[in-house]
Design a protein around this motif. Structure first.
Motif, PDB file in Angstrom:
ATOM      1  N   VAL A   1      11.967 -53.696  19.518  1.00 40.99           N
ATOM      2  CA  VAL A   1      12.129 -54.860  18.645  1.00 40.99           C
ATOM      3  C   VAL A   1      13.607 -55.190  18.445  1.00 40.99           C
ATOM      4  O   VAL A   1      13.959 -56.310  18.112  1.00 40.99           O
ATOM      5  N   LEU A   2      14.458 -54.205  18.634  1.00 42.19           N
ATOM      6  CA  LEU A   2      15.895 -54.388  18.418  1.00 42.19           C
ATOM      7  C   LEU A   2      16.637 -53.330  19.193  1.00 42.19           C
ATOM      8  O   LEU A   2      16.239 -52.160  19.177  1.00 42.19           O
TER       9      LEU A   2
ATOM     10  N   ARG B   1       2.962 -65.497  10.162  1.00 38.32           N
ATOM     11  CA  ARG B   1       3.291 -65.345   8.742  1.00 38.32           C
ATOM     12  C   ARG B   1       4.794 -65.153   8.680  1.00 38.32           C
ATOM     13  O   ARG B   1       5.462 -65.155   9.703  1.00 38.32           O
ATOM     14  N   SER B   2       5.348 -64.954   7.489  1.00 39.86           N
ATOM     15  CA  SER B   2       6.790 -64.735   7.389  1.00 39.86           C
ATOM     16  C   SER B   2       7.183 -63.429   8.052  1.00 39.86           C
ATOM     17  O   SER B   2       6.604 -62.384   7.746  1.00 39.86           O
ATOM     18  N   PRO B   3       8.163 -63.481   8.932  1.00 40.60           N
ATOM     19  CA  PRO B   3       8.704 -62.239   9.477  1.00 40.60           C
ATOM     20  C   PRO B   3       9.682 -61.623   8.478  1.00 40.60           C
ATOM     21  O   PRO B   3      10.095 -62.266   7.515  1.00 40.60           O
ATOM     22  N   LEU B   4      10.036 -60.378   8.734  1.00 45.51           N
ATOM     23  CA  LEU B   4      11.087 -59.739   7.947  1.00 45.51           C
ATOM     24  C   LEU B   4      12.425 -60.430   8.195  1.00 45.51           C
ATOM     25  O   LEU B   4      12.668 -60.954   9.284  1.00 45.51           O
ATOM     26  N   ASP B   5      13.290 -60.379   7.226  1.00 45.22           N
ATOM     27  CA  ASP B   5      14.688 -60.706   7.472  1.00 45.22           C
ATOM     28  C   ASP B   5      15.164 -59.773   8.592  1.00 45.22           C
ATOM     29  O   ASP B   5      14.932 -58.565   8.550  1.00 45.22           O
ATOM     30  N   ASP B   6      15.819 -60.342   9.592  1.00 44.35           N
ATOM     31  CA  ASP B   6      16.224 -59.527  10.743  1.00 44.35           C
ATOM     32  C   ASP B   6      17.142 -58.376  10.349  1.00 44.35           C
ATOM     33  O   ASP B   6      17.140 -57.325  10.989  1.00 44.35           O
ATOM     34  N   LEU B   7      17.905 -58.576   9.299  1.00 40.31           N
ATOM     35  CA  LEU B   7      18.812 -57.496   8.898  1.00 40.31           C
ATOM     36  C   LEU B   7      18.069 -56.352   8.212  1.00 40.31           C
ATOM     37  O   LEU B   7      18.533 -55.212   8.234  1.00 40.31           O
TER      38      LEU B   7
ATOM     39  N   LEU C   1      33.047 -47.655  14.007  1.00 41.85           N
ATOM     40  CA  LEU C   1      34.097 -48.469  14.618  1.00 41.85           C
ATOM     41  C   LEU C   1      33.652 -49.848  15.083  1.00 41.85           C
ATOM     42  O   LEU C   1      34.424 -50.792  15.010  1.00 41.85           O
ATOM     43  N   GLY C   2      32.414 -49.942  15.585  1.00 42.28           N
ATOM     44  CA  GLY C   2      32.055 -51.266  16.078  1.00 42.28           C
ATOM     45  C   GLY C   2      30.625 -51.369  16.554  1.00 42.28           C
ATOM     46  O   GLY C   2      29.911 -50.356  16.673  1.00 42.28           O
ATOM     47  N   TYR C   3      30.210 -52.599  16.801  1.00 45.46           N
ATOM     48  CA  TYR C   3      28.883 -52.916  17.322  1.00 45.46           C
ATOM     49  C   TYR C   3      29.043 -53.838  18.523  1.00 45.46           C
ATOM     50  O   TYR C   3      29.979 -54.639  18.571  1.00 45.46           O
ATOM     51  N   ALA C   4      28.075 -53.760  19.423  1.00 41.82           N
ATOM     52  CA  ALA C   4      28.041 -54.704  20.550  1.00 41.82           C
ATOM     53  C   ALA C   4      26.645 -54.736  21.137  1.00 41.82           C
ATOM     54  O   ALA C   4      25.808 -53.875  20.838  1.00 41.82           O
ATOM     55  N   GLU C   5      26.415 -55.738  21.966  1.00 39.67           N
ATOM     56  CA  GLU C   5      25.172 -55.847  22.749  1.00 39.67           C
ATOM     57  C   GLU C   5      23.915 -55.714  21.893  1.00 39.67           C
ATOM     58  O   GLU C   5      22.925 -55.108  22.321  1.00 39.67           O
ATOM     59  N   GLY C   6      23.970 -56.282  20.703  1.00 34.56           N
ATOM     60  CA  GLY C   6      22.792 -56.258  19.829  1.00 34.56           C
ATOM     61  C   GLY C   6      21.828 -57.370  20.172  1.00 34.56           C
ATOM     62  O   GLY C   6      22.235 -58.517  20.398  1.00 34.56           O
ATOM     63  N   GLY C   7      20.557 -57.045  20.253  1.00 36.04           N
ATOM     64  CA  GLY C   7      19.554 -58.073  20.535  1.00 36.04           C
ATOM     65  C   GLY C   7      18.294 -57.862  19.711  1.00 36.04           C
ATOM     66  O   GLY C   7      17.713 -56.773  19.740  1.00 36.04           O
ATOM     67  N   PHE C   8      17.907 -58.881  19.008  1.00 33.16           N
ATOM     68  CA  PHE C   8      16.639 -58.861  18.267  1.00 33.16           C
ATOM     69  C   PHE C   8      15.579 -59.392  19.221  1.00 33.16           C
ATOM     70  O   PHE C   8      15.655 -60.544  19.649  1.00 33.16           O
ATOM     71  N   ARG C   9      14.612 -58.554  19.614  1.00 35.82           N
ATOM     72  CA  ARG C   9      13.705 -58.926  20.694  1.00 35.82           C
ATOM     73  C   ARG C   9      12.517 -59.764  20.262  1.00 35.82           C
ATOM     74  O   ARG C   9      11.952 -60.520  21.058  1.00 35.82           O
ATOM     75  N   ARG C  10      12.107 -59.604  19.022  1.00 35.72           N
ATOM     76  CA  ARG C  10      10.992 -60.411  18.513  1.00 35.72           C
ATOM     77  C   ARG C  10      10.957 -60.268  16.993  1.00 35.72           C
ATOM     78  O   ARG C  10      11.535 -59.324  16.441  1.00 35.72           O
ATOM     79  N   PRO C  11      10.271 -61.179  16.294  1.00 37.93           N
ATOM     80  CA  PRO C  11      10.147 -61.031  14.844  1.00 37.93           C
ATOM     81  C   PRO C  11       9.339 -59.774  14.510  1.00 37.93           C
ATOM     82  O   PRO C  11       8.447 -59.384  15.266  1.00 37.93           O
ATOM     83  N   VAL C  12       9.664 -59.152  13.398  1.00 41.68           N
ATOM     84  CA  VAL C  12       8.920 -57.995  12.903  1.00 41.68           C
ATOM     85  C   VAL C  12       8.201 -58.423  11.627  1.00 41.68           C
ATOM     86  O   VAL C  12       8.741 -59.196  10.824  1.00 41.68           O
TER      87      VAL C  12
END
Lengths: 347, 347, 347
Positions: free
Chosen positions: C137-138, C58-64, C86-97
Motif C-alpha cells: 500500500v505504501l 467510502r472515505s479512505p484514511l488520510d494518507d499520512l 536524515l531523509g526520505y525518498a522514492e515514496g509511493g502511496f499505491r492505493r487508498p487504505v
C-alpha cells in the motif's frame, strides 16, 4: 488568493445562503473521543443495549457532539473574523444521529446590524445541519460580532431578526422515537428521578469540577473541525489582550452538560436551545463547575417522556453550591456560561 | 438531594448488591484511544489478521481496557469518598471481550471493617463485569478505605473476607479460545520467546520510560467513566496534602503493562490478578518505568498456551535496571505499583 | 536478553530484510484521533458521502495516517539508536487504505555508509507497508544516522544507494480509483481551485498556526506505535542536549499537511514523496506554520485528476507570509521541515 482570509462584516448579504465545507461522517471513534474529552455518562448514549431496550436502534450520538460538528463547519465562513460569539436561539434537535451518518451544514444570513462605530457589525445566521439525504438533524440561530475590513464600507440592507425567547416545546416533541419508559432502568441510568420528580424553580448544584488542559480543548476543537485560530495559535495569542489561547465556548457547554449528569442523569437527550451566552472566557488550567435551575416543565402529549426547560450556569474556579448567577446588570465574576435549553426526561 | 454525594462507610451493608450505572458499549474508538494513551503493541490486540490467524474471531480488547471500564462504573458507588484504594485480589478475566459488546458492573459487599479510630473503615467488594447477556467477563475483589460520615455511627455487621493469595491457574485456563500456537508469528509479535523460555525467578527490566501529562490521564480516566474527583478537579486539589491532581492508579497499571511489552511481548493476554498495590501516587510530569519478575509458570493442560505468574513493579523517575523493590517494611521510594498477575503466553 | 536494546550500525547487513512487529488494524477510531490531533478537513477523507459521490467505496484514511502506521513499525528495528532521521525518498502511496484493513511493514537494508569518525553510520532502508493479503500500500526509502556499539567494529559491505530525486508521476498515476471529477463538489470541498488553477512557481502561505502540546504529540506517536524514547521519556531527556522531549518529525508533517488545506483544499490525496528533511526539532509549546510552493504540475493521462508537485515548508514560531526558506548553505532558523511530494487534485 487561494487561502481563506475569512469574511468581514461588509461581505455578508441579507438572505444569502452559504454551503459550508467540510461534510463529516461521524463514527464510533468520534463518540469515544467525546466520552474521553468530557466524561458524559448518560446511559442512552453510552450503551447500545440500554438504548435498544427502550426503543432506539442503537446508541445515538451525544446531541452536543452533533451540535459541535454542525457548528464547526460554519466557522471558516462565519466567525473567522469574529470578535465575539454573542448568542444562540431557536435551536432544535430534530432527531437522534447515529454513528456512520454524514453531516453537513448550510447557513442563511437572517440579520445584519452594523455597530454605531462602524468598526464591526452583528451577523445573524440560521445554521442547518443535515444528513446525507438532506434531511435536517439540527438547526439553530447564532449571532456574532464581526469586524469590518473597511469601516467606511456601506451595508446594503440591515435587519435585526425577531427570534423566539423560548422554543415551543410542542415543536420539539417529535424529535425522539417512541420509547418504552417502563424499560428505562433507573439503576443503570444512575438516578431514581423521573420527569415528575422535578419542579419548576428547583436548583441543583452539580458538585463536581473539571480542570481543562490546552491539549484537551485543542483535541476537541479540531475533532469538530472548528478552525478559529484563537483556540490554536499561542504564538499569535501572545499579542492579544488575553495573552493566551481562548477555549472554544462549546467546550464549556459540553463540560457543563457532562457535569450536569450529577443531578440530571435522566435528562438524557437535548431537545432545543432557547438561549445561550458565553459570559466570560475560559482558559487552560481553569476548573469548570456548574449548577442548573428548572425553568419549566412541559408535558407534550407523550406518555414516555416529558420536557424540562433547564438553565445551566457554568463557572470557573468557583464551586456552585451558592448558585452564582446574574448580578445587577452583569454576572457573578465566576460565571462563564448561561445556557437555557429543553431536555427530554422519561416519565 | 438529587446529586450523588457518594456513600460513607456506615452506608454499606454486608452482603448487599449494588448495580452500578452506566452500561457501556466498547468500540473500535475506545481501542484506538487506549492505544494512543498507553502505546501497547501486543499483536493479538493490534491486528485482526494476527488474531484470526491463531483462532480469534477478531482482535479482542486489551484486557486492561475491559478492566478499567468495569472498574470505572464502581467509583460513584464505592470510592467517591475513599481515602485510599488498598488492594486487589481474586481477579479473573473470563473470556476475551470484543468491540461492540456492552459491559456493566455489579458489586457485592463482601467485607466491612471499621478502623480503630472510627473515622474510617475498609469496604471489601467483589465486582463483576458482565456482557449484555449477563455473562461474566471479569470479576475481581478490591478493598478501599472509606470515610465515615459520622464517627459515632454503628456498623451493623463486620467481616474481613478471606481472599486467596494467588488465583489457581487451573481456574483461569479456560479464558481463551483454543488457539493455534503454530500460527503465532514471532516476528510479527515482536519477540522470539515463548512460554518455555521463561524461568521462575527471572527478572526483566522493561527499559523504556513514559512521562505522563495531565491531559493524558484525564482523557483516559474519563474514557473509563471513572468519576473520582481527585483526578479532575485541580481547584479543589490545591487544598489537599498533595496540592494537585492524583493520577488514577489504573493509569499506572496500563502504562506498566504497555512498557512490559519490551521483554514480555508474547504475554499477550491477562488471565488473573493475584494482588495489586498502589504503593505511592503518580503525578503529571513524572516518568513511569517498570520491571517484572517471573514468580511462577503454570502448565494448565493446554498445548497452545501456558501461564506465567508475573510481578510487575512500576517506578517513577527511576529506571529499573537495578529492579527497585521492597525495602524493609516498605518499598524503595521510587516504587509506585506492585502488581502480581497471571498472563497467557504461547507454547 | 529478552528486551530489545535496538540495533547498532554494525548489526545491519546490506540486502537483509527485516519483518517488523506489530501488525495493526486501522479503524474509524484511528481516523477520529487523527482528525482530533491534526484537524485535517479534506472532504474525501472526512465524508463517506463525499467520497462515494466521486467513486470511492467510502472515505479512505488520510494518507499520512497510513504513513505513520507503516513508519511506526520500523522504529524498534531501525531507529531506536538513531541520532538523526536524515531523509526520505522514492515514496509511493499505491492505493487508498480503508478502516478495517491490517497493515504491516517489511524493510530492506539498501545502503550502509560508515561515518568517517567510525562512531556512527548511515543506514538506508526501503520500507514497504502491506495489507493483510501482502499487497503493497505504501513504500518509501529513508536513511538514518545510527550509533555504533563498538567504533572498531568492521562493516561487512558498504553501499550508498542511488535514489531518484523525484518520483516519476506516471508511476503514481494508478494509485487512485477512477473518479468522477464532475461530482466533486467544490463548495463542500472548501475551495474553488482545481488542478488547472495552480501554476508552477506559485507560493501559498497557509496562514494558520497550530501550537503543539506534550500530550498531543505523545498521544499521536503512541497511536502510531512509534516507540522512539526521545518522544516519551522526559526524565531521560533532561540529560540530553535539548533537555526535553523531541516531537516526532512525522507530527510536523501531519500538522503542515493539515494547515495546507487553507490554499490546497483540493489536493486531497498524497501520491508520492520525493524528498523530505527535518531541518530542526520541534518542542512542546512551539507553534507550527507552513507555506507551499508548486514545484511542478503533471498531467498523467487521467481525465479526472492531475498531480501537483508541492514543496511544503513548515516553521516554528514564525508565520509564513514571507515564505521563510533556504538561506545560503542552510535554512532560515525558523524552518523545521522541507517536504517535496506529489498530490492528486481534481481536474
Amino acid at each position: 488568493m487561494k487561502t481563506n482570509p475569512g469574511r468581514f462584516f461588509e461581505d455578508y448579504r441579507l438572505g444569502e445562503t452559504i454551503r459550508h465545507a467540510t461534510p463529516r461522517t461521524v463514527t464510533a471513534g468520534d463518540v469515544a473521543l467525546y466520552t474521553a474529552l468530557y466524561g458524559p455518562r448518560f446511559a442512552v448514549q453510552s450503551s447500545d443495549a440500554f438504548a435498544q431496550a427502550i426503543g432506539y436502534p442503537r446508541s445515538p450520538l451525544d446531541d452536543l457532539l452533533t451540535f459541535h460538528v454542525v457548528f464547526g463547519k460554519t466557522v471558516p465562513d462565519i466567525s473567522l473574523n469574529a470578535v465575539a460569539n454573542l448568542g444562540y436561539a431557536e435551536g432544535g434537535f430534530r432527531r437522534p444521529v447515529y454513528p456512520g451518518e454524514t453531516l453537513s451544514t448550510v447557513s442563511e444570513v437572517i440579520g445584519l446590524k452594523e455597530s454605531s462605530n462602524r468598526q464591526t457589525g452583528v451577523v445573524y445566521v440560521r445554521s442547518v445541519g443535515s444528513d446525507a439525504a438532506g434531511e435536517t438533524v439540527l438547526s439553530y440561530c447564532r449571532w456574532v460580532l464581526v469586524r469590518k475590513r473597511d469601516p467606511q464600507a456601506a451595508i446594503a440592507e440591515e435587519h435585526v431578526p425577531s427570534l423566539a425567547k423560548v422554543v415551543d416545546p410542542q415543536d420539539l416533541a417529535g424529535a425522539l422515537p417512541r420509547l418504552d419508559a417502563s424499560a428505562y432502568d433507573l439503576d443503570l441510568a444512575g438516578s431514581p428521578h423521573r420527569f415528575g420528580d422535578y419542579q419548576r424553580g428547583e436548583r441543583i448544584d452539580h458538585v463536581d469540577g473539571m480542570t481543562v488542559e490546552e491539549a484537551e480543548h485543542q483535541i476537541a476543537t479540531r475533532l469538530f473541525q472548528n478552525t478559529a485560530k484563537v483556540h490554536f495559535d499561542n504564538h499569535a495569542a501572545k499579542d492579544t489582550r488575553f495573552g493566551r489561547r481562548l477555549i472554544y465556548g462549546g467546550h464549556v457547554i459540553s463540560l457543563a452538560r457532562a457535569l450536569s449528569f450529577n443531578g440530571l442523569a435522566n435528562a438524557f437527550a437535548l431537545a432545543g436551545i432557547n438561549a445561550g451566552r458565553h459570559v466570560a472566557p475560559l482558559f487552560s488550567g481553569d476548573t469548570v463547575y456548574a449548577w442548573s435551575e428548572v425553568l419549566d416543565t412541559a408535558d407534550v402529549g407523550r406518555d414516555d417522556v416529558g420536557l424540562l426547560r433547564l438553565r445551566t450556569v457554568a463557572t470557573k474556579n468557583q464551586p456552585c453550591g451558592a448558585h452564582p448567577d446574574r448580578q445587577g446588570e452583569g454576572y457573578d465574576p465566576a460565571v462563564i456560561l448561561d445556557l437555557d435549553y429543553w431536555a427530554f426526561m422519561p416519565k
